[in-house]
Write an enzyme that holds these catalytic residues in place. Sequence first.
Site, PDB file in Angstrom:
ATOM      1  N   ARG A 125       0.979  -0.702   0.094  1.00  0.00           N
ATOM      2  CA  ARG A 125      -0.072  -0.377  -0.265  1.00  0.00           C
ATOM      3  C   ARG A 125       0.537   1.322  -0.159  1.00  0.00           C
ATOM      4  NH1 ARG A 125      -2.610  -0.563   5.385  1.00  0.00           N
ATOM      5  NH2 ARG A 125      -0.518  -1.577   6.152  1.00  0.00           N
ATOM      6  N   HIS A 163      21.807  29.892   6.627  1.00  0.00           N
ATOM      7  CA  HIS A 163      20.505  30.984   7.508  1.00  0.00           C
ATOM      8  C   HIS A 163      20.735  31.282   9.351  1.00  0.00           C
ATOM      9  CE1 HIS A 163      18.715  31.280   4.296  1.00  0.00           C
ATOM     10  NE2 HIS A 163      19.097  32.037   4.336  1.00  0.00           N
ATOM     11  N   LYS A 180      16.334  23.720  15.106  1.00  0.00           N
ATOM     12  CA  LYS A 180      15.324  23.242  14.598  1.00  0.00           C
ATOM     13  C   LYS A 180      15.645  21.849  14.365  1.00  0.00           C
ATOM     14  CE  LYS A 180      16.292  27.396  10.756  1.00  0.00           C
ATOM     15  NZ  LYS A 180      17.190  27.587  10.113  1.00  0.00           N
ATOM     16  N   TYR A 185      10.551  21.748   8.493  1.00  0.00           N
ATOM     17  CA  TYR A 185      11.261  21.906   9.486  1.00  0.00           C
ATOM     18  C   TYR A 185      10.277  22.774  10.542  1.00  0.00           C
ATOM     19  CZ  TYR A 185      12.902  26.331   7.696  1.00  0.00           C
ATOM     20  OH  TYR A 185      12.663  27.758   7.459  1.00  0.00           O
ATOM     21  N   GLU A 225      16.951  37.833  11.746  1.00  0.00           N
ATOM     22  CA  GLU A 225      17.554  36.812  11.126  1.00  0.00           C
ATOM     23  C   GLU A 225      18.824  37.299  10.823  1.00  0.00           C
ATOM     24  OE1 GLU A 225      15.814  35.120   6.915  1.00  0.00           O
ATOM     25  OE2 GLU A 225      15.625  37.146   7.442  1.00  0.00           O
ATOM     26  N   LYS A 247      20.249  38.498  -0.434  1.00  0.00           N
ATOM     27  CA  LYS A 247      20.222  37.840   1.320  1.00  0.00           C
ATOM     28  C   LYS A 247      21.675  37.196   0.641  1.00  0.00           C
ATOM     29  CE  LYS A 247      17.082  34.960   3.487  1.00  0.00           C
ATOM     30  NZ  LYS A 247      16.213  35.142   4.226  1.00  0.00           N
ATOM     31  N   ASP A 248      20.872  36.088   0.555  1.00  0.00           N
ATOM     32  CA  ASP A 248      22.485  34.797   0.721  1.00  0.00           C
ATOM     33  C   ASP A 248      24.122  35.677   0.038  1.00  0.00           C
ATOM     34  OD1 ASP A 248      20.662  33.333   1.821  1.00  0.00           O
ATOM     35  OD2 ASP A 248      19.770  32.534   0.433  1.00  0.00           O
TER      36      ASP A 248
END
Length: 179
Positions: free
Chosen positions: A23, A60, A70, A130, A141, A165-166
Amino acid sequence: MILEQTDINDVILITPRVYKDERGYFMESYNQKKVDKLIKDKFVQDNESLSNKNVLRGLHLQVPPYAQAKLIRVIKGSILDVAVDLRQSSSTFGKHFKHMLSGENKKQLYIPKGFAHGFLSLEDGTILNYKCSDYYHAESESSIIWNDPDLSIDWGILDPILAEKDRLAENFATFENPF
């Protein structure tokens, strides 16, 4: 559920028991009682992202008092997941752990507060979910550049797809570390 300490202090790799038959499959993706011995965080927010192949998100973090632990898992596709220890008092400070997480292997990675986190999507249509131990707080941040020479992370790619931003993230050496 099998919980394994990694070579980076307090980072834990979790392998769930997966029951398969004609299944499909069933698995318990999270059970607080089973992880309580090693994970003391309570999770308050779940996030999900979709990324195509060669998208790199990270590294991050949120700074105190909104720092987040996390618990990362991939629902579909695969990622190279990376956690960098920013805790200045840790014997693994400045070191990183990386592992391939996928919808197929169903492994999860627990990353405590005081770490930067990033991942590289290895397939189109990769879906990552997450859990976070604190709510997102935009003013808290921060990020460290993914290819920082001091961290020496081998992502296996030279020109990933990055958010602005990265591209503009700080270097590890100049990052004002609150941990």
